[in-house]
Motif scaffolding. Structure first.
Motif, PDB file in Angstrom:
ATOM      1  N   GLY A 124       0.670  -1.307   0.051  1.00  0.00           N
ATOM      2  CA  GLY A 124       0.195  -0.080  -0.025  1.00  0.00           C
ATOM      3  C   GLY A 124       0.797   1.124  -0.206  1.00  0.00           C
ATOM      4  O   GLY A 124       0.468   2.351  -0.791  1.00  0.00           O
ATOM      5  N   GLU A 125       1.867   1.208   0.755  1.00  0.00           N
ATOM      6  CA  GLU A 125       3.001   2.415   0.748  1.00  0.00           C
ATOM      7  C   GLU A 125       3.394   2.510  -0.693  1.00  0.00           C
ATOM      8  O   GLU A 125       3.747   3.891  -0.972  1.00  0.00           O
ATOM      9  CB  GLU A 125       3.841   2.241   1.765  1.00  0.00           C
ATOM     10  N   ALA A 132       1.456   9.305  -6.431  1.00  0.00           N
ATOM     11  CA  ALA A 132       2.071  10.629  -6.245  1.00  0.00           C
ATOM     12  C   ALA A 132       2.679  10.817  -7.537  1.00  0.00           C
ATOM     13  O   ALA A 132       2.760  11.998  -7.909  1.00  0.00           O
ATOM     14  CB  ALA A 132       2.731  10.590  -5.010  1.00  0.00           C
ATOM     15  N   LYS A 133       3.600  10.088  -7.897  1.00  0.00           N
ATOM     16  CA  LYS A 133       4.697  10.266  -9.060  1.00  0.00           C
ATOM     17  C   LYS A 133       3.726  10.513 -10.512  1.00  0.00           C
ATOM     18  O   LYS A 133       3.784  11.311 -11.300  1.00  0.00           O
ATOM     19  CB  LYS A 133       5.428   9.129  -9.348  1.00  0.00           C
ATOM     20  N   LYS A 138       6.162  13.324 -12.747  1.00  0.00           N
ATOM     21  CA  LYS A 138       7.537  13.348 -12.681  1.00  0.00           C
ATOM     22  C   LYS A 138       7.876  11.892 -12.272  1.00  0.00           C
ATOM     23  O   LYS A 138       8.516  11.520 -11.412  1.00  0.00           O
ATOM     24  CB  LYS A 138       7.965  14.350 -11.462  1.00  0.00           C
ATOM     25  N   PHE A 139       8.197  11.243 -13.487  1.00  0.00           N
ATOM     26  CA  PHE A 139       8.718   9.905 -13.721  1.00  0.00           C
ATOM     27  C   PHE A 139       9.334   9.624 -15.087  1.00  0.00           C
ATOM     28  O   PHE A 139       9.164  10.518 -15.710  1.00  0.00           O
ATOM     29  CB  PHE A 139       7.737   8.724 -13.197  1.00  0.00           C
TER      30      PHE A 139
END
Length: 139
Positions: A124-125, A132-133, A138-139
């Motif tokens: 999950g983390e 979020a990326k 921003k990836f």
């Protein structure tokens, strides 16, 4: 066999963007390679245009090799393999895909899959981090 190459090449398909041929060190009968004509050491180095041609050629190679039919639960199978980086077993610094027929358990690609037990908290983390990326671009 092509007379213009330094290494013998037994061509199967060729397009403006892609070249496919029989592997000269096969793991099974019909083991073939598919390479983009654009240079890229790893998959993410290639243009989307080059990438868009690779899978249709892989499909044609599999059909040509006769490994796309199902003969019961075991049947004939095949692997489509592409490695990126030395740690991932890439030996040639140019993107290439392998179509490897799997006629029985002894020939073709032999794969071990060291699956880990699921830790839903950590999973999950990671999912939150990746989302979020994606949202930031921003990836």
């Amino acid at each position: 066999m092509s007379a213009s190459c330094e290494i013998p090449s037994f061509k199967l398909f060729e397009t403006e963007l892609t070249y496919s041929f029989l592997d000269i060190q096969p793991t099974s009968k019909g083991h073939a390679l598919i390479i983009p004509k654009e240079h890229g050491a790893k998959l993410h180095n290639l243009s989307d245009e080059s990438l868009s041609d690779l899978l249709p050629i892989a499909k044609k190679v599999a059909k040509l090799l006769g490994v796309t039919h199902d003969d019961g639960p075991e049947g004939v199978g095949y692997n489509l393999l592409q490695n990126n980086g030395r740690l991932a077993h890439q030996e040639v610094d140019h993107v290439h895909f392998h179509v490897i027929p799997k006629y029985d358990k002894e020939t073709g690609l032999i794969v071990g899959w060291p699956a880990q037990e699921t830790d839903f908290g950590k999973l999950g983390e990671l999912h939150t981090e990746l989302k979020a990326k994606l949202e930031s671009g921003k990836f």
